[in-house]
Design a protein around this motif. Structure first.
Motif, PDB file in Angstrom:
ATOM      1  N   TYR A 189       2.806   3.365   2.518  1.00  0.00           N
ATOM      2  CA  TYR A 189       1.855   3.564   3.340  1.00  0.00           C
ATOM      3  C   TYR A 189       2.361   3.274   5.011  1.00  0.00           C
ATOM      4  O   TYR A 189       2.833   2.167   4.999  1.00  0.00           O
ATOM      5  CB  TYR A 189       0.610   3.138   3.301  1.00  0.00           C
ATOM      6  CG  TYR A 189      -0.492   3.498   4.392  1.00  0.00           C
ATOM      7  CD1 TYR A 189      -1.287   4.307   4.370  1.00  0.00           C
ATOM      8  CD2 TYR A 189      -0.896   2.273   5.406  1.00  0.00           C
ATOM      9  CE1 TYR A 189      -2.197   4.438   5.395  1.00  0.00           C
ATOM     10  CE2 TYR A 189      -1.689   2.578   6.511  1.00  0.00           C
ATOM     11  CZ  TYR A 189      -2.481   3.337   6.395  1.00  0.00           C
ATOM     12  OH  TYR A 189      -3.410   3.706   7.448  1.00  0.00           O
ATOM     13  N   ARG A 207       0.931  -1.264   0.039  1.00  0.00           N
ATOM     14  CA  ARG A 207       0.057   0.307   0.012  1.00  0.00           C
ATOM     15  C   ARG A 207       0.954   1.487   0.033  1.00  0.00           C
ATOM     16  O   ARG A 207       2.094   1.225   0.725  1.00  0.00           O
ATOM     17  CB  ARG A 207      -0.748   0.051   1.263  1.00  0.00           C
ATOM     18  CG  ARG A 207      -2.101   1.124   1.120  1.00  0.00           C
ATOM     19  CD  ARG A 207      -2.915   1.427   2.340  1.00  0.00           C
ATOM     20  NE  ARG A 207      -3.659  -0.073   2.171  1.00  0.00           N
ATOM     21  CZ  ARG A 207      -4.785  -0.375   3.026  1.00  0.00           C
ATOM     22  NH1 ARG A 207      -5.126   0.800   3.862  1.00  0.00           N
ATOM     23  NH2 ARG A 207      -5.761  -1.449   3.095  1.00  0.00           N
ATOM     24  N   ARG A 208       0.510   2.359  -0.787  1.00  0.00           N
ATOM     25  CA  ARG A 208       1.112   3.364  -0.741  1.00  0.00           C
ATOM     26  C   ARG A 208       0.326   4.475  -0.507  1.00  0.00           C
ATOM     27  O   ARG A 208      -0.959   4.592  -0.410  1.00  0.00           O
ATOM     28  CB  ARG A 208       1.759   3.732  -2.222  1.00  0.00           C
ATOM     29  CG  ARG A 208       2.731   2.784  -2.699  1.00  0.00           C
ATOM     30  CD  ARG A 208       3.507   3.026  -3.937  1.00  0.00           C
ATOM     31  NE  ARG A 208       4.467   2.054  -4.113  1.00  0.00           N
ATOM     32  CZ  ARG A 208       5.680   1.901  -3.528  1.00  0.00           C
ATOM     33  NH1 ARG A 208       6.205   2.807  -2.887  1.00  0.00           N
ATOM     34  NH2 ARG A 208       6.552   1.132  -3.842  1.00  0.00           N
ATOM     35  N   SER A 209       1.058   5.641   0.192  1.00  0.00           N
ATOM     36  CA  SER A 209       0.139   7.058   0.547  1.00  0.00           C
ATOM     37  C   SER A 209      -0.486   7.470  -0.622  1.00  0.00           C
ATOM     38  O   SER A 209       0.141   7.804  -1.600  1.00  0.00           O
ATOM     39  CB  SER A 209       1.145   7.760   1.435  1.00  0.00           C
ATOM     40  OG  SER A 209       0.683   8.934   1.328  1.00  0.00           O
TER      41      SER A 209
END
Ligand code: 5RP
Length: 242
Positions: free
Chosen positions: A171, A162-164
């Motif tokens: 993330y 997951r990425r911000s």
């Protein structure tokens, strides 16, 4: 479903659950996410009306919303939690859940495990026959993330770090960890998958919530709310109006 209809349904189910379960002198657990914003709003109204409610928050965002709503916060573990209310990403007929779309799965599960009664609130589009269309969030110690990702891929999932949304960096959860979103497709046995995942060194928590739900409310776009019948007692019927 139109976005505003979905919001209307979220508000209806959240307020309904608070009114059904929250008493005027209680320590409660408050989950995270857009459905819970409406529950927090309703709890804030009760506090403004003189209720002596203390809330254990499951995320920094929920803490912030409680602060804005003037709901006193309690520290997790300091006093028993009577009821906890939380949203979900999926709920199946056995009341097993996939949670963690908002990244708060570890604290949400901590509070759900500690609460005497765990109440799930969902709009009807969250109700599925089998879990797994929503990629399963798994919280992982950052050092172990590449290793854990490979182990989960070996189980047949397509795994995404997951990425911000803000800067595209990895993330970081409220606990300082990474989240892997694991697309398994239909999950044949949620309890078995949960056990296998938790045995991988580096996994902190999974978004599978098995055997934790005490009550579940589901809403439709028209604002009607139903208490789901217990899995042992047959299918749901829409019965109440929010
Ligand atoms: C956060 C969660 C949320 O409960 C879940 O993602 C549902 O969110 P929303 O109410 O915004 O649809 O598990 O970690």
């Amino acid at each position: 479903m139109h976005g505003t209809d979905e919001d209307h349904a979220k508000r209806a189910v959240a307020r309904h659950a608070v009114d059904a379960y929250v008493t005027r002198d209680a320590c409660i657990g408050l989950g995270s996410g857009s459905t819970m914003r409406y529950a927090i709003e309703r709890v804030g109204e009760l506090v403004a009306d003189g209720a002596r409610i203390r809330a254990v928050a499951t995320s920094h965002e929920t803490e912030r919303l409680c602060h804005d709503a003037k709901i006193p916060l309690a520290v997790f573990g300091d006093e028993p939690i009577g009821i906890a209310i939380d949203g979900t990403d999926e709920i199946d007929p056995q009341w097993s859940l996939i949670k963690g779309g908002g990244g708060a799965l570890f604290r949400e599960k901590a509070v759900a495990l500690a609460a005497r009664i765990f109440v799930v609130i969902a709009t009807e589009r969250k109700c599925v026959e089998r879990l797994g269309a929503f990629p399963l969030p798994v919280e992982v110690v950052p050092y172990a993330t590449p290793f854990v990702a490979r182990e989960i891929e070996a189980l047949g999932a397509s795994v995404t770090l997951r990425r911000s949304g803000y800067d595209g960096r990895a993330y970081v959860s409220d606990n300082g960890n990474a989240i892997l979103d694991c697309a398994f497709g239909t999950i044949a046995s949620p309890p078995i998958l949960d056990r296998i995942l938790r045995e991988i060194h580096g996994v902190v928590s999974t978004g599978l919530f098995i055997g934790l739900t005490s009550a579940a409310f589901v809403s439709k776009p028209d604002g009607s709310v139903a208490a789901l019948s217990h899995p042992a007692h047959g299918a749901a019927t829409f019965s109440a109006r929010a």
